[in-house]
Design a protein around this motif. Structure first.
Motif, mmCIF file in Angstrom:
data_model
loop_
_atom_site.group_PDB
_atom_site.id
_atom_site.type_symbol
_atom_site.label_atom_id
_atom_site.label_comp_id
_atom_site.label_asym_id
_atom_site.label_seq_id
_atom_site.Cartn_x
_atom_site.Cartn_y
_atom_site.Cartn_z
ATOM 1 N N UNK A 12 31.017 43.610 54.567
ATOM 2 C CA UNK A 12 32.421 43.322 54.315
ATOM 3 C C UNK A 12 32.547 42.301 53.189
ATOM 4 N N UNK A 13 33.760 42.230 52.610
ATOM 5 C CA UNK A 13 34.048 41.295 51.530
ATOM 6 C C UNK A 13 34.992 40.215 52.027
ATOM 7 N N UNK A 14 34.880 39.032 51.442
ATOM 8 C CA UNK A 14 35.680 37.903 51.901
ATOM 9 C C UNK A 14 37.060 37.862 51.259
ATOM 10 N N UNK A 15 37.978 37.194 51.936
ATOM 11 C CA UNK A 15 39.367 37.108 51.506
ATOM 12 C C UNK A 15 39.633 35.931 50.581
ATOM 13 N N UNK A 16 38.689 34.999 50.473
ATOM 14 C CA UNK A 16 38.953 33.739 49.767
ATOM 15 C C UNK A 16 38.857 33.839 48.255
ATOM 16 N N UNK A 17 38.702 35.050 47.717
ATOM 17 C CA UNK A 17 38.694 35.225 46.270
ATOM 18 C C UNK A 17 37.325 35.147 45.646
ATOM 19 N N UNK A 18 36.352 34.665 46.378
ATOM 20 C CA UNK A 18 34.988 34.594 45.850
ATOM 21 C C UNK A 18 34.364 35.983 45.897
ATOM 22 N N UNK A 19 33.787 36.389 44.819
ATOM 23 C CA UNK A 19 33.254 37.742 44.715
ATOM 24 C C UNK A 19 31.869 37.826 45.353
ATOM 25 N N UNK A 20 31.829 37.619 46.647
ATOM 26 C CA UNK A 20 30.579 37.755 47.394
ATOM 27 C C UNK A 20 30.870 38.556 48.654
ATOM 28 N N UNK A 21 29.823 39.006 49.292
ATOM 29 C CA UNK A 21 30.019 39.715 50.553
ATOM 30 C C UNK A 21 29.018 39.203 51.569
ATOM 31 N N UNK A 22 29.336 39.463 52.820
ATOM 32 C CA UNK A 22 28.413 39.062 53.879
ATOM 33 C C UNK A 22 28.219 40.239 54.825
ATOM 34 N N UNK A 23 27.232 40.134 55.673
ATOM 35 C CA UNK A 23 26.903 41.185 56.615
ATOM 36 C C UNK A 23 27.269 40.743 58.028
ATOM 37 N N UNK A 24 27.881 41.641 58.766
ATOM 38 C CA UNK A 24 28.205 41.368 60.164
ATOM 39 C C UNK A 24 27.309 42.243 61.038
ATOM 40 N N UNK A 25 26.532 41.597 61.862
ATOM 41 C CA UNK A 25 25.687 42.321 62.807
ATOM 42 C C UNK A 25 26.384 42.278 64.162
ATOM 43 N N UNK A 26 26.731 43.447 64.696
ATOM 44 C CA UNK A 26 27.434 43.542 65.979
ATOM 45 C C UNK A 26 26.484 44.087 67.028
ATOM 46 N N UNK A 27 26.377 43.381 68.112
ATOM 47 C CA UNK A 27 25.520 43.803 69.218
ATOM 48 C C UNK A 27 26.405 44.052 70.440
ATOM 49 N N UNK A 28 26.380 45.281 70.935
ATOM 50 C CA UNK A 28 27.103 45.610 72.165
ATOM 51 C C UNK A 28 26.071 45.747 73.276
ATOM 52 N N UNK A 29 26.124 44.849 74.239
ATOM 53 C CA UNK A 29 25.098 44.745 75.272
ATOM 54 C C UNK A 29 25.700 45.093 76.627
#
Length: 328
Positions: A54-71
């Motif tokens: 996903x991409x961030x809303x704060x205007x910085x042109x970077x992205x991060x990864x979200x790891x979702x674990x459903x247990x």
């Protein structure tokens, strides 16, 4: 459900994170890359992993990864696994990795949210947000009024846990949740997706299933909407019945085979029509010309899960030809 309704998933369970994501940039699921770094899944494992870019809303042109674990079950090494997955994903992508956990087990006391170890002045600690689905049981009236699809997902999950040994009670709640589905004013495609999930997670013995279907038919007559989940599940049965009828004149064996093919074709078209409202004549003609039963069955499954009519048509062109080449 996470892939189909990802923005809604984040909004429902992690609203503060949802606000920070720039949804004008299309998010991307990286499940294939995730499988490169995770151990092979053991049979019957009780968790699901998703990796989303996903991409961030704060205007910085970077992205991060979200790891979702459903247990879905208590596990002593769960927090350790969250840590291992986090550093492996970071090592592969060299981007920040945010781990999120959805705990779908039935133990209200089990709430792992951190992993740490230390010695000789060295300390490592990982903390991660958790969502405990059992906590939503106290918010049932809120769930009933929510317009977020994951309210229905949680309701179905909670009642599935609660009624594991009580099919009569499960039947009651399954019907009640269906009534709520039709009352929310969602599109037919949304209702269909949620209905499939509900039908899967709250399975009933056959005699109760028949009563459920009668109740659904009454609801649909009142709401003027069609029931499509049973089409997917009973496509082959209906085809066999048609085949037996044709078999009177053509021979039982040949008739059953042809009936299965025609029943499967009809089910493909019905599911596509219910989900996407219209079917191009060219596509309908192409499906009508397919005689290979294995390919028709594959098309039936794809009709049920395709995100759009365009993706289904593309699959027919690409996947269908691949199936034929494998068969040949």
């Amino acid at each position: 459900m996470i892939e189909r309704f990802f923005p809604e998933f984040m909004s429902f369970f992690f609203p503060q994170i949802h606000v920070d994501i720039d949804w004008t940039h299309k998010h991307e699921f990286l499940d294939k890359e995730l499988q490169k770094i995770l151990p092979k899944a053991a049979s019957g494992r009780g968790y699901v992993d998703k990796l989303v870019k996903v991409w961030l809303q704060d205007g910085i042109d970077v992205w991060l990864l979200i790891h979702i674990e459903v247990q879905s079950q208590v596990e002593s090494v769960f927090a350790e696994r969250m840590y291992i997955y986090n550093y492996r994903i970071f090592d592969l992508h060299k981007h920040p990795v945010i781990g999120l956990a959805v705990l779908a087990d039935d133990d209200s006391e089990w709430r792992p949210s951190s992993y740490t170890y230390q010695r000789w002045g060295f300390r490592l600690e990982l903390e991660f947000p958790i969502i405990k689905l059992l906590d939503y049981a106290e918010q049932w009236p809120v769930l009933e009024k929510s317009s977020n699809p994951f309210a229905v997902v949680v309701m179905a999950h909670l009642k599935a846990l609660e009624t594991r040994r009580y099919p009569q009670t499960r039947l009651h709640w399954k019907i009640e949740i269906v009534k709520g589905l039709y009352a929310r004013g969602w599109s037919r495609a949304q209702v269909w997706q949620l209905f499939r999930f509900l039908d899967w997670v709250m399975q009933l013995p056959e005699r109760f299933e028949l009563r459920f279907e009668r109740a659904v038919q009454e609801i649909e007559e009142a709401e003027k909407m069609r029931y499509v989940t049973s089409l997917e599940r009973r496509a082959i049965d209906r085809g066999m019945k048609q085949g037996i009828e044709q078999g009177i004149e053509q021979g039982i064996e040949q008739g059953i085979e042809q009936g299965i093919e025609q029943g499967t074709r009809n089910s493909i078209l019905e599911i596509l029509a219910a989900r996407f409202h219209t079917i191009p004549n060219e596509l309908a003609t192409r499906i009508a010309l397919i005689t290979d039963l294995a390919q028709l069955k594959a098309l039936l499954r794809q009709a049920a899960v395709a995100h759009s009519l365009e993706s289904f048509e593309h699959w027919v062109e690409q996947g269908g030809s691949n199936l034929m080449s494998v068969k040949n």
